[in-house]
Design an enzyme around this catalytic site. Structure first.
Site, PDB file in Angstrom:
ATOM      1  N   ASP A 193       0.830  -1.200   0.000  1.00  0.00           N
ATOM      2  CA  ASP A 193       0.000   0.000   0.000  1.00  0.00           C
ATOM      3  C   ASP A 193       0.867   1.253   0.000  1.00  0.00           C
ATOM      4  O   ASP A 193       1.892   1.308   0.682  1.00  0.00           O
ATOM      5  CB  ASP A 193      -0.883  -0.002   1.259  1.00  0.00           C
ATOM      6  CG  ASP A 193      -1.794   1.208   1.336  1.00  0.00           C
ATOM      7  OD1 ASP A 193      -2.749   1.268   0.549  1.00  0.00           O
ATOM      8  OD2 ASP A 193      -1.547   2.108   2.172  1.00  0.00           O
ATOM      9  N   GLU A 229       1.572  -0.257  -5.068  1.00  0.00           N
ATOM     10  CA  GLU A 229       0.609   0.767  -5.461  1.00  0.00           C
ATOM     11  C   GLU A 229       1.364   2.052  -5.773  1.00  0.00           C
ATOM     12  O   GLU A 229       1.732   2.812  -4.885  1.00  0.00           O
ATOM     13  CB  GLU A 229      -0.402   1.020  -4.331  1.00  0.00           C
ATOM     14  CG  GLU A 229      -1.539   1.911  -4.790  1.00  0.00           C
ATOM     15  CD  GLU A 229      -2.085   2.821  -3.716  1.00  0.00           C
ATOM     16  OE1 GLU A 229      -3.140   3.434  -3.947  1.00  0.00           O
ATOM     17  OE2 GLU A 229      -1.466   2.942  -2.637  1.00  0.00           O
TER      18      GLU A 229
HETATM   19  C1  ARE Z   1      -8.850   8.755   6.161  1.00  0.00           C
HETATM   20  C2  ARE Z   1      -9.754   9.964   5.880  1.00  0.00           C
HETATM   21  C3  ARE Z   1      -8.904  11.220   5.694  1.00  0.00           C
HETATM   22  C4  ARE Z   1      -8.055  11.437   6.922  1.00  0.00           C
HETATM   23  C5  ARE Z   1      -7.197  10.195   7.168  1.00  0.00           C
HETATM   24  C6  ARE Z   1      -6.372  10.301   8.422  1.00  0.00           C
HETATM   25  O1  ARE Z   1     -10.524   9.710   4.733  1.00  0.00           O
HETATM   26  O2  ARE Z   1      -9.784  12.333   5.496  1.00  0.00           O
HETATM   27  O3  ARE Z   1      -7.200  12.557   6.718  1.00  0.00           O
HETATM   28  O4  ARE Z   1      -8.044   9.048   7.285  1.00  0.00           O
HETATM   29  O5  ARE Z   1      -7.195  10.455   9.545  1.00  0.00           O
HETATM   30  C7  ARE Z   1      -7.689   5.013   2.619  1.00  0.00           C
HETATM   31  C8  ARE Z   1      -8.722   6.065   2.252  1.00  0.00           C
HETATM   32  C9  ARE Z   1      -8.434   7.403   2.909  1.00  0.00           C
HETATM   33  C10 ARE Z   1      -8.272   7.216   4.414  1.00  0.00           C
HETATM   34  C11 ARE Z   1      -7.119   6.248   4.625  1.00  0.00           C
HETATM   35  C12 ARE Z   1      -6.821   5.978   6.090  1.00  0.00           C
HETATM   36  O6  ARE Z   1      -8.739   6.216   0.847  1.00  0.00           O
HETATM   37  O7  ARE Z   1      -9.527   8.273   2.657  1.00  0.00           O
HETATM   38  O8  ARE Z   1      -8.009   8.459   5.036  1.00  0.00           O
HETATM   39  O9  ARE Z   1      -7.474   4.972   4.025  1.00  0.00           O
HETATM   40  O10 ARE Z   1      -7.955   5.525   6.749  1.00  0.00           O
HETATM   41  C13 ARE Z   1      -2.937   8.817  -2.826  1.00  0.00           C
HETATM   42  C14 ARE Z   1      -1.863   7.836  -2.398  1.00  0.00           C
HETATM   43  C15 ARE Z   1      -2.318   6.408  -2.499  1.00  0.00           C
HETATM   44  C16 ARE Z   1      -3.640   6.199  -1.734  1.00  0.00           C
HETATM   45  C17 ARE Z   1      -4.659   7.164  -2.334  1.00  0.00           C
HETATM   46  C18 ARE Z   1      -6.001   7.050  -1.623  1.00  0.00           C
HETATM   47  O11 ARE Z   1      -0.705   8.049  -3.216  1.00  0.00           O
HETATM   48  O12 ARE Z   1      -1.323   5.573  -1.931  1.00  0.00           O
HETATM   49  O13 ARE Z   1      -4.172   8.516  -2.183  1.00  0.00           O
HETATM   50  N1  ARE Z   1      -4.111   4.794  -1.808  1.00  0.00           N
HETATM   51  C19 ARE Z   1      -3.829   3.834  -0.700  1.00  0.00           C
HETATM   52  C20 ARE Z   1      -4.999   2.906  -0.434  1.00  0.00           C
HETATM   53  C21 ARE Z   1      -6.134   3.682   0.200  1.00  0.00           C
HETATM   54  C22 ARE Z   1      -5.675   4.168   1.568  1.00  0.00           C
HETATM   55  C23 ARE Z   1      -4.264   4.570   1.617  1.00  0.00           C
HETATM   56  C24 ARE Z   1      -3.415   4.451   0.558  1.00  0.00           C
HETATM   57  C25 ARE Z   1      -3.713   4.956   2.936  1.00  0.00           C
HETATM   58  O14 ARE Z   1      -5.365   2.232  -1.597  1.00  0.00           O
HETATM   59  O15 ARE Z   1      -7.287   2.914   0.317  1.00  0.00           O
HETATM   60  O16 ARE Z   1      -6.474   5.322   1.956  1.00  0.00           O
HETATM   61  O17 ARE Z   1      -3.322   3.742   3.567  1.00  0.00           O
HETATM   62  C26 ARE Z   1      -3.117  11.551  -7.360  1.00  0.00           C
HETATM   63  C27 ARE Z   1      -1.775  11.272  -6.666  1.00  0.00           C
HETATM   64  C28 ARE Z   1      -1.846   9.956  -5.905  1.00  0.00           C
HETATM   65  C29 ARE Z   1      -3.002   9.993  -4.931  1.00  0.00           C
HETATM   66  C30 ARE Z   1      -4.291  10.227  -5.701  1.00  0.00           C
HETATM   67  C31 ARE Z   1      -5.469  10.304  -4.757  1.00  0.00           C
HETATM   68  O18 ARE Z   1      -3.327  10.626  -8.404  1.00  0.00           O
HETATM   69  O19 ARE Z   1      -0.755  11.186  -7.636  1.00  0.00           O
HETATM   70  O20 ARE Z   1      -0.630   9.771  -5.205  1.00  0.00           O
HETATM   71  O21 ARE Z   1      -3.111   8.735  -4.230  1.00  0.00           O
HETATM   72  O22 ARE Z   1      -4.193  11.442  -6.429  1.00  0.00           O
HETATM   73  O23 ARE Z   1      -6.620  10.474  -5.487  1.00  0.00           O
END
Ligand code: ARE
Ligand code: CA
Length: 494
Positions: A193, A229
């Protein structure tokens, strides 16, 4: 780290999001094994924060590396791994190494307290010195603002999530122990992740300390399969090729280009040379998908663009292309129902967790006789159009794409050598039906369309074609049919 360790000619992974381990064990034995799936991605398995309303994303806020979540405890996880391996299905765990929780405090799913404000995680234990602070992250609020800045993206916080100092030997050791624990239990690998937010060298050091896979289930000296990812669409973002020496990467350009084509923004005929010629990484470095746990709710990409279970016809057709084309390792998303309400381009219910009873226990999956699931669980992986294309891919094997045909815009057809043939019609204007006599590459005979039906008791329950001795057949896909494609292979010949 590139080899998924599939058994036999299996070649597709499904993500059973939020399923309970006992249910996944059942599913491996009763469905995934028999229908040819190669592996399951399971949602994060380590202790995580318990948040209000129990959103799905609480599983992405680690509290410790103890194995207990709402999907089950360590014993149940172990049982599942064993049962699935025995059924010929591999287990890949979603691992969250970049960070711990957000800036709140509370209790985790194994009863450990945590405090994201003081950065205390006694369950590991991690303390404030194990996290990045102002000495390594230059932004005032310690947040990532510029995702293209390599230092900022790695050393600052991803939406408030406490960012671990993976340069520290102590942090690495804790993460290595966690992964080795999973490897010893018998998993085949990991989805890494938020890889772009971790330094490739830190990951390299962690991976270099991993055990080889459990010899009870894998050949000696097998290394875990790891897919990263890294959301990269070209341009000046962090290039996913920084990670291809560490394992595979999830090729987001595949999802984006295919979605774009199937939404009608680009003609299908261009897919003729889809792959590295479009700038994608080499096939052996890629894992691909149409939908994911993030895409479905717009946490990556855009709602209205992303294709999820609420647009079943489009999802089936684009997934069929993914499974028919010879590129990367495909992953099929399998989701649960949530009440999607889109306001100002955002899904108001993007947080909704898995179906539960009134005590918050995740519901079991009870499939119907026709193989579909009940309302709460969507089970895309059990839709005939999808599981039959999984079989198609298995039968196509390494056969090359041949007999390409297109009508100049939205109708295409091609074969995989002499094993399988697919035709897709997404025509929007002009002569909308696909009606052509085409080279199928198949040996002469009668073949059942595995999309409108099946081969049962030596009869086709759906459409069929006659292939003559030159491999020619009359192919028909009406524009108003339930499915936008037909598919034939040598395993469904009368
Ligand atoms: C939650 C709340 C937030 C709060 C946070 C901390 O929603 O508001 O600030 O908690 O309290 C998932 C959810 C998040 C969640 C998080 C933790 O999607 O909403 O936050 O869990 O509970 C970027 C990253 C990429 C990430 C995506 C979502 O680069 O790695 O954002 N994806 C992974 C997982 C997710 C997960 C996380 C990471 C965190 O697949 O499910 O988040 O572990 C452009 C950029 C990308 C960016 C993208 C986002 O393309 O280039 O880098 O991705 O925009 O749209
Ligand atoms: Ca980081």
């Amino acid at each position: 780290y590139h080899n998924p360790h599939f058994i036999g000619n299996r070649c597709v992974i499904t993500h059973l999001m939020e399923w309970k381990y006992d249910d996944i064990g059942d599913e491996c034995e009763r469905f995934l094994g028999p229908y040819g799936y190669g592996g399951v991605q399971v949602s994060p398995v380590n202790e995580h924060a318990i948040l209000d309303r129990r959103p799905w994303y609480e599983r992405y806020q680690p509290v410790s590396y103890d194995l207990r979540t709402r999907s089950g405890d360590e014993q149940q996880f172990r049982r599942m791994v064993k049962r699935c391996n025995k059924a010929g299905v591999r287990i890949y765990v979603d691992i969250v190494l970049n960070h711990m929780t957000g800036g709140q405090s509370g209790q985790g799913t194994n009863g450990n307290h945590y405090n994201g404000i003081t950065m205390q995680y006694p369950g590991v234990p991690f303390g404030p010195n194990d996290f990045h602070g102002h000495e390594s992250c230059q932004t005032k609020d310690l947040e990532i603002h510029n995702y293209s800045d390599r230092n900022e993206a790695r050393n600052c916080r991803l939406s408030g999530l406490r960012d671990l100092k993976q340069q520290s030997e102590y942090v690495r050791k804790k993460q290595v122990d966690f992964l080795n624990h999973l490897i010893d239990i018998g998993v085949a690998g990991f989805r890494s992740d938020a890889s772009t937010h971790q330094w490739p060298d830190d990951l390299r050091s962690i991976y270099s300390q991993l055990h080889t896979l459990n010899k009870e289930f894998f050949p000696e000296n097998s290394h875990p399969f790891i897919y990263h990812e890294t959301i990269y669409y070209g341009g000046n973002g962090i290039n996913s090729n920084e990670y291809t020496s560490l394992g595979r990467i999830i090729e987001f350009r595949f999802y984006k280009e295919i979605t774009n084509v199937f939404r009608g923004n680009n003609q299908l005929r261009w897919l003729k040379n889809f792959g590295t010629e479009w700038g994608l990484v080499p096939s052996n470095d890629a894992l691909v998908m149409i939908d994911s746990h993030d895409l479905r709710v717009g946490h990556t990409g855009k709602l209205g663009f992303n294709i999820n279970c609420f647009e079943a016809r489009l999802l089936k057709a684009s997934t069929a292309f993914m499974l028919a084309w010879n590129y990367g390792i495909p992953r099929v998303m399998s989701s649960y129902f949530w009440n999607q309400i889109i306001r100002d381009g955002k899904d108001v219910n993007d947080w909704v967790g898995p179906p539960t009873d009134q005590h918050g226990n995740i519901l079991s999956v009870h499939p119907n006789a026709d193989l579909t699931c009940n309302h709460e669980w969507i089970c895309e992986h059990r839709w005939r159009q999808i599981y039959n294309m999984v079989r198609f891919k298995m039968i196509a094997g390494q056969e090359p794409v041949r007999n390409w045909w297109d009508n100049g815009d939205y109708q295409i057809a091609f074969s995989r050598g002499s094993h399988a043939f697919i035709a897709i019609n997404l025509q929007k204007n002009g002569d909308k039906n696909l009606r052509q006599r085409l080279h199928t590459g198949l040996p002469a005979g009668t073949y059942c369309d595995i999309i409108s039906g099946d081969l049962i008791h030596n009869k086709c329950t759906g459409k069929s074609i006659q292939v003559d001795k030159n491999g020619l057949a009359d192919i028909y896909v009406g524009h108003d049919e339930l499915d936008a494609f037909v598919a034939y292979h040598i395993g469904a010949r009368i």
